[in-house]
Structures are given as C-alpha cells and as structure tokens.
Design an enzyme around this catalytic site. Structure first.
Site, PDB file in Angstrom:
ATOM      1  N   GLY A  58     -52.541  -9.228 -23.648  1.00 10.12           N
ATOM      2  CA  GLY A  58     -52.899  -8.740 -24.979  1.00 10.12           C
ATOM      3  C   GLY A  58     -54.240  -8.047 -25.104  1.00 10.12           C
ATOM      4  O   GLY A  58     -54.649  -7.705 -26.206  1.00 10.12           O
ATOM      5  N   TRP A  60     -55.183  -4.988 -24.300  1.00  8.25           N
ATOM      6  CA  TRP A  60     -55.112  -3.611 -24.829  1.00  8.25           C
ATOM      7  C   TRP A  60     -54.910  -3.654 -26.342  1.00  8.25           C
ATOM      8  O   TRP A  60     -55.482  -2.848 -27.074  1.00  8.25           O
ATOM      9  CB  TRP A  60     -53.975  -2.824 -24.147  1.00  8.25           C
ATOM     10  CG  TRP A  60     -54.355  -2.295 -22.792  1.00  8.25           C
ATOM     11  CD1 TRP A  60     -55.293  -2.793 -21.938  1.00  8.25           C
ATOM     12  CD2 TRP A  60     -53.809  -1.134 -22.142  1.00  8.25           C
ATOM     13  NE1 TRP A  60     -55.354  -2.024 -20.799  1.00  8.25           N
ATOM     14  CE2 TRP A  60     -54.451  -1.010 -20.888  1.00  8.25           C
ATOM     15  CE3 TRP A  60     -52.822  -0.210 -22.478  1.00  8.25           C
ATOM     16  CZ2 TRP A  60     -54.159   0.013 -19.987  1.00  8.25           C
ATOM     17  CZ3 TRP A  60     -52.515   0.818 -21.586  1.00  8.25           C
ATOM     18  CH2 TRP A  60     -53.188   0.924 -20.355  1.00  8.25           C
ATOM     19  N   ASP A  78     -43.385  -7.072 -24.416  1.00  9.40           N
ATOM     20  CA  ASP A  78     -43.510  -7.594 -23.049  1.00  9.40           C
ATOM     21  C   ASP A  78     -42.408  -8.615 -22.788  1.00  9.40           C
ATOM     22  O   ASP A  78     -41.870  -9.215 -23.728  1.00  9.40           O
ATOM     23  CB  ASP A  78     -44.886  -8.246 -22.820  1.00  9.40           C
ATOM     24  CG  ASP A  78     -45.279  -8.252 -21.339  1.00  9.40           C
ATOM     25  OD1 ASP A  78     -46.223  -7.527 -20.976  1.00  9.40           O
ATOM     26  OD2 ASP A  78     -44.632  -8.960 -20.534  1.00  9.40           O
ATOM     27  N   ASP A  96     -37.343  -6.857 -22.765  1.00  7.73           N
ATOM     28  CA  ASP A  96     -37.364  -5.985 -21.600  1.00  7.73           C
ATOM     29  C   ASP A  96     -37.259  -4.542 -22.103  1.00  7.73           C
ATOM     30  O   ASP A  96     -36.314  -4.206 -22.815  1.00  7.73           O
ATOM     31  CB  ASP A  96     -36.150  -6.346 -20.734  1.00  7.73           C
ATOM     32  CG  ASP A  96     -36.099  -5.566 -19.444  1.00  7.73           C
ATOM     33  OD1 ASP A  96     -36.673  -4.458 -19.383  1.00  7.73           O
ATOM     34  OD2 ASP A  96     -35.458  -6.055 -18.503  1.00  7.73           O
ATOM     35  N   ASP A 118     -48.872  -0.097 -19.814  1.00  5.52           N
ATOM     36  CA  ASP A 118     -49.613  -0.641 -18.668  1.00  5.52           C
ATOM     37  C   ASP A 118     -48.640  -1.470 -17.824  1.00  5.52           C
ATOM     38  O   ASP A 118     -49.047  -2.347 -17.082  1.00  5.52           O
ATOM     39  CB  ASP A 118     -50.762  -1.516 -19.196  1.00  5.52           C
ATOM     40  CG  ASP A 118     -51.837  -1.794 -18.148  1.00  5.52           C
ATOM     41  OD1 ASP A 118     -51.995  -0.976 -17.222  1.00  5.52           O
ATOM     42  OD2 ASP A 118     -52.521  -2.830 -18.265  1.00  5.52           O
ATOM     43  N   LYS A 158     -49.182   3.848 -16.935  1.00  6.28           N
ATOM     44  CA  LYS A 158     -49.564   3.533 -15.551  1.00  6.28           C
ATOM     45  C   LYS A 158     -48.401   3.775 -14.607  1.00  6.28           C
ATOM     46  O   LYS A 158     -47.241   3.555 -14.959  1.00  6.28           O
ATOM     47  CB  LYS A 158     -49.954   2.051 -15.497  1.00  6.28           C
ATOM     48  CG  LYS A 158     -50.222   1.544 -14.096  1.00  6.28           C
ATOM     49  CD  LYS A 158     -51.073   0.315 -14.130  1.00  6.28           C
ATOM     50  CE  LYS A 158     -50.298  -0.962 -14.359  1.00  6.28           C
ATOM     51  NZ  LYS A 158     -51.233  -2.101 -14.467  1.00  6.28           N
TER      52      LYS A 158
END
Ligand SMILES: C[S@@+](CC[C@H](N)C(=O)[O-])C[C@H]1O[C@@H](n2cnc3c(N)ncnc32)[C@H](O)[C@@H]1O
Length: 214
Positions: A58, A60, A78, A96, A118, A158
């Site tokens: 958490g 970010w 998440d 998911d 991320d 990312k």
C-alpha cells in the site's frame, strides 16, 4: 502467491530505503520509486483519479493520496488484502487483474486520469519464467489502462527487462502521445526492473478498447 517483501521482512533489515520507509511510516520501500517517477514525470496532482494495480502492501497508495488529496477516488487492486489504514477515498479490491471485469470497473468508478502498475510475479529465480510472466502482467496492465483511462490519461507500469522490452515500449508509444522507459535510482542494482511511462492516451485507442461498448 506473491512474495512478501513488506516492512515485516527481516531480509530488508539493513536496506536504507527499507529503514527510511519504516521511519517515515510507509508500508514499503517501493514508495521511493513512485516518488522518483512522479518527480520526474509529474503524474500525480491534486484531484488525480487513479488506479493502482498490484497495490499491496500500500505504499504507492499512501504516497498518491498524499498528493491527490481526499476529493479524488483512488482504487487499488491486489491478490493480497491491503491491511494498512487509508483515507476513505481510497478503495482496495482483492482480486487477480487477469480476471478483472473492465466494464464493471469503469461503470463503478468512472474513468481514471492515471493507471499505475507495480505488479510483479512471485519470482522463481528462473529468468526464462519470471521475465515472460512480468511481460504478460505488463501487457494486461496496458490493456486495463487502454480500457479505463480517459482520453489524454497517463500510464506507468513495471516490467522486468527481457527480450520483448523494445516491443512493449513500441506498444506504449503507439497507444500514447509519448512513451518513455525509466529505470529508478531506487531500484536494486541486480534487478531487471524498468518502468514504462505513457503520457496522453490517444482517443482512437480509448475508443477501440472501450469496455462499455458492444
Ligand atoms: C512489488 S509489489 C507492489 C508494491 C506496491 N506498489 C507498494 O508500494 O506497496 C507487487 C504486487 O503485485 C501483486 N500482483 C502480482 N500479480 C498480480 C495479479 N495477477 N493481480 C493482482 N495483483 C498482482 C502482488 O500480489 C504484489 O503485492
């Protein structure tokens, strides 16, 4: 299952970013990567509506809400439940991303100004597995961004750098007005992690990916 490299992990004990995050009461050392990216690309402003894919633990979301303020809606997703306390305008979903229903996401929250990811796979140490899995997560984040951003919205995700990296960068360049690759100074030296930033989602892309159409 995801690896758990949060602030409870003893392996981080001597890592300066980990110690700093703990001192500054952030949920994870990843905060300093988003801060660095944001200072460079100016992605988050007061009122920015944002979606954060792979948001656990958490940090970010903590950083982002500190910049957006409490008027904007921030949504995190998440596999793992976020346990830290966050302001009421931050909502987290356990799920998911490969199974997210994008039409429902847009109907529930409206369109976002910014989609962050991320996400990282639970690494095995086998790069022939870890890199393609990370590339697939990146492409899923890009599709979610194309379907849920407003025209002109921004994207930052990312990916572990591997064989498909130039192709991924080209894909971002084709969907956004501008695409850039960026390696954070806060990324560990041995890591293959890179971020790709897309600024300004093109109208043609937003229309082609609209999940509420057809
Ligand atoms: C590096 S952590 C994110 C750290 C976060 N940015 C922060 O600052 O606290 C990567 C996260 O991606 C999540 N993740 C990986 N695959 C996912 C998937 N398919 N759907 C949702 N989350 C996923 C993992 O559970 C993990 O928590």
């Amino acid at each position: 299952m995801a690896t758990r490299k949060g602030l409870g992990d003893k392996r981080n004990r001597h890592d300066p970013a980990y110690l700093r995050a703990k001192r500054e009461k952030y949920a994870g050392r990843a905060i300093y990567k988003l801060q660095e990216i944001d200072q460079r690309f100016r992605l988050i402003k007061p009122g920015t509506q944002l979606l954060d894919l792979g948001c656990w633990p958490g940090s970010w979301l903590q950083y982002a809400v500190g910049k957006t303020g409490t008027e904007a809606t921030l949504v995190g997703v998440d596999l793992v439940p976020v346990e830290i306390a966050l302001p009421a305008n931050v909502q987290t979903i356990v799920g998911d991303v490969t199974k997210l229903k994008l039409d429902r996401l847009v109907e529930r929250f409206g369109r976002f100004d910014l989609v962050l990811s991320d996400m990282a796979p639970n690494t095995t140490g086998n790069k022939d597995f870890d890199i393609p899995t990370s590339e697939d997560l990146f492409l899923r984040a890009l599709d979610i961004a194309s379907a849920s951003l407003r025209i002109g919205g921004h994207f930052c995700a990312k990916v572990f750098q591997g064989g498909r990296f130039p192709e991924l960068l080209r894909e971002v360049e084709s969907r956004f007005q501008q695409g850039r690759a960026y390696r954070c100074e806060h990324t560990r030296k041995q890591s293959r992690e890179q971020y790709i930033i897309g600024r300004g989602l093109k109208a043609t892309v937003a229309r082609a990916h609209d999940p509420t159409e057809g």
